[in-house]
Design a protein around this motif. Structure first.
Motif, mmCIF file in Angstrom:
data_model
loop_
_atom_site.group_PDB
_atom_site.id
_atom_site.type_symbol
_atom_site.label_atom_id
_atom_site.label_comp_id
_atom_site.label_asym_id
_atom_site.label_seq_id
_atom_site.Cartn_x
_atom_site.Cartn_y
_atom_site.Cartn_z
ATOM 1 N N MET A 1 -37.180 42.402 45.425
ATOM 2 C CA MET A 1 -38.720 42.411 45.674
ATOM 3 C C MET A 1 -38.540 41.259 47.246
ATOM 4 N N ILE A 2 -40.149 41.207 48.100
ATOM 5 C CA ILE A 2 -40.351 39.972 48.523
ATOM 6 C C ILE A 2 -41.221 39.160 48.579
ATOM 7 N N GLY A 3 -39.977 38.205 48.376
ATOM 8 C CA GLY A 3 -40.157 36.530 48.707
ATOM 9 C C GLY A 3 -40.386 35.975 47.262
ATOM 10 N N GLY A 4 -39.911 36.788 46.069
ATOM 11 C CA GLY A 4 -39.646 35.487 44.881
ATOM 12 C C GLY A 4 -38.564 37.293 44.433
ATOM 13 N N GLY A 5 -37.919 37.649 45.174
ATOM 14 C CA GLY A 5 -36.338 38.051 43.869
ATOM 15 C C GLY A 5 -36.234 39.200 45.541
ATOM 16 N N VAL A 6 -35.801 40.137 44.996
ATOM 17 C CA VAL A 6 -35.369 41.904 45.709
ATOM 18 C C VAL A 6 -36.087 43.287 45.269
ATOM 19 N N PHE A 10 -32.542 49.546 34.678
ATOM 20 C CA PHE A 10 -32.150 50.686 34.710
ATOM 21 C C PHE A 10 -30.081 50.750 33.593
ATOM 22 N N LYS A 11 -29.842 50.008 33.572
ATOM 23 C CA LYS A 11 -28.442 50.172 32.834
ATOM 24 C C LYS A 11 -28.307 50.808 31.689
ATOM 25 N N ALA A 12 -29.607 50.489 30.815
ATOM 26 C CA ALA A 12 -29.852 51.122 29.547
ATOM 27 C C ALA A 12 -30.723 52.270 29.173
ATOM 28 N N GLY A 13 -31.681 52.349 30.653
ATOM 29 C CA GLY A 13 -31.938 54.052 30.629
ATOM 30 C C GLY A 13 -30.576 54.900 31.542
ATOM 31 N N THR A 14 -31.438 56.286 30.592
ATOM 32 C CA THR A 14 -30.708 57.545 30.727
ATOM 33 C C THR A 14 -31.436 58.169 31.472
ATOM 34 N N THR A 15 -30.901 59.177 32.244
ATOM 35 C CA THR A 15 -31.719 60.426 32.854
ATOM 36 C C THR A 15 -31.519 61.808 31.912
ATOM 37 N N THR A 16 -31.163 60.888 30.458
ATOM 38 C CA THR A 16 -31.296 62.157 29.127
ATOM 39 C C THR A 16 -33.041 61.845 29.280
ATOM 40 N N ARG A 52 -31.095 45.315 42.080
ATOM 41 C CA ARG A 52 -29.518 44.603 42.033
ATOM 42 C C ARG A 52 -28.247 45.651 41.623
ATOM 43 N N HIS A 53 -29.310 46.278 41.283
ATOM 44 C CA HIS A 53 -28.270 47.916 40.707
ATOM 45 C C HIS A 53 -27.791 48.804 41.766
ATOM 46 N N LEU A 54 -29.223 49.006 42.617
ATOM 47 C CA LEU A 54 -29.037 49.586 43.688
ATOM 48 C C LEU A 54 -27.177 49.390 44.593
ATOM 49 N N PRO A 55 -27.621 50.834 45.334
ATOM 50 C CA PRO A 55 -26.016 50.686 46.011
ATOM 51 C C PRO A 55 -26.068 49.559 47.099
ATOM 52 N N ALA A 56 -25.073 48.826 47.640
ATOM 53 C CA ALA A 56 -24.673 47.543 48.491
ATOM 54 C C ALA A 56 -25.338 48.067 49.649
ATOM 55 N N LYS A 57 -25.455 48.960 50.443
ATOM 56 C CA LYS A 57 -25.567 49.832 51.843
ATOM 57 C C LYS A 57 -27.230 49.234 51.902
ATOM 58 N N MET A 58 -27.267 50.365 50.686
ATOM 59 C CA MET A 58 -29.283 50.472 50.676
ATOM 60 C C MET A 58 -30.035 48.407 50.158
ATOM 61 N N LEU A 59 -29.169 47.479 49.408
ATOM 62 C CA LEU A 59 -29.352 46.350 48.923
ATOM 63 C C LEU A 59 -29.333 45.646 50.224
ATOM 64 N N LYS A 60 -28.198 45.981 51.123
ATOM 65 C CA LYS A 60 -27.850 44.875 52.241
ATOM 66 C C LYS A 60 -29.562 44.802 53.471
#
Length: 231
Positions: A1-6, A84-90, A170-178
């Protein structure tokens, strides 16, 4: 998030099946456009009727895009409520009335869904800023007001996606998060300049700190999805 997180296209190859009339002699051939085989002598044998293929393509694309959009929409719902962690594609597939492998066909992995959601929300927020920066006819105060109005509307237009971006990025891949963090720093810097311009023109208190004011402003707007419309 911009300004208040990611904040896939697939290709497929195919063999070319050729039916040659008894009176036709083709010594060798090469694969041509849209699965047609062209002989050295210029003789062409079609793998299928071009008009039929075009009609099929025209009908298939909207269905593909529609299903893909529906999957992303449902992924927003699942990630916003379950995380994101608990949510599933199923679960996403169940809500979409599809099989789990279909999710991978239309969008890709669970990570790909999160990347897409965060990326789309980021584009909406960036569009607001780009519009403001292009409005040279506005005064410094009008530009700041225009930005606040546009940003708040963007957040409330898609509160689920904003929620996912704010809490699950925060669960995004490191490269994307950067990459997102770098974009956010540039975004914050641009807003600080808007605030500073309004202050310098006498519209805001002379002792206002643009750094603090920018983060306070965005912090208030970023979290409106939590309480807005809930009475």
């Amino acid at each position: 998030m911009i300004g208040g997180g990611v904040e896939v296209a697939s290709g497929r190859g195919s063999w070319c099946g050729v039916t040659i009339q008894p009176t036709t002699t083709v010594r060798s051939s090469t694969v041509g456009e849209r699965g047609r085989c062209v002989g050295k002598g210029g003789i062409m044998a079609k793998a299928g009727d071009k008009r039929s293929d075009s009609a099929a393509d025209a009908g298939a694309r909207p269905r593909y895009d529609g299903r893909r959009e529906k999957i992303i929409e449902l992924a927003v719902e699942v990630f916003a409520t379950e995380g994101f962690k608990a949510g599933t594609t199923t679960e996403i597939a169940r809500r979409a009335g599809l099989t789990q492998p279909a999710i991978y066909h239309y969008v890709g992995s669970k990570n790909a869904l999160l990347v897409e959601i965060c990326h789309r929300m980021g584009l909406q927020l960036q569009a607001v800023l780009d519009d403001v920066l292009a409005r040279d006819e506005l005064s410094s105060l009008e530009r700041l007001r225009h930005f606040i109005d546009g940003y708040a509307r963007a957040v409330m237009r898609d509160p689920g996606a904003m929620s996912v971006r704010a809490t699950e990025a925060r669960h995004l891949p490191a490269k994307m998060l950067k990459k997102i963090h770098a974009e956010e720093r540039a975004y914050l810097s641009a807003i600080e300049q808007l605030v500073a311009a309004a202050r310098d023109d006498g519209h805001l208190p002379a002792d206002l700190d643009p750094w603090i004011a920018t983060r306070a402003l965005l912090g208030m707007m970023n979290w409106t999805y939590i309480w807005y419309g809930k009475g």
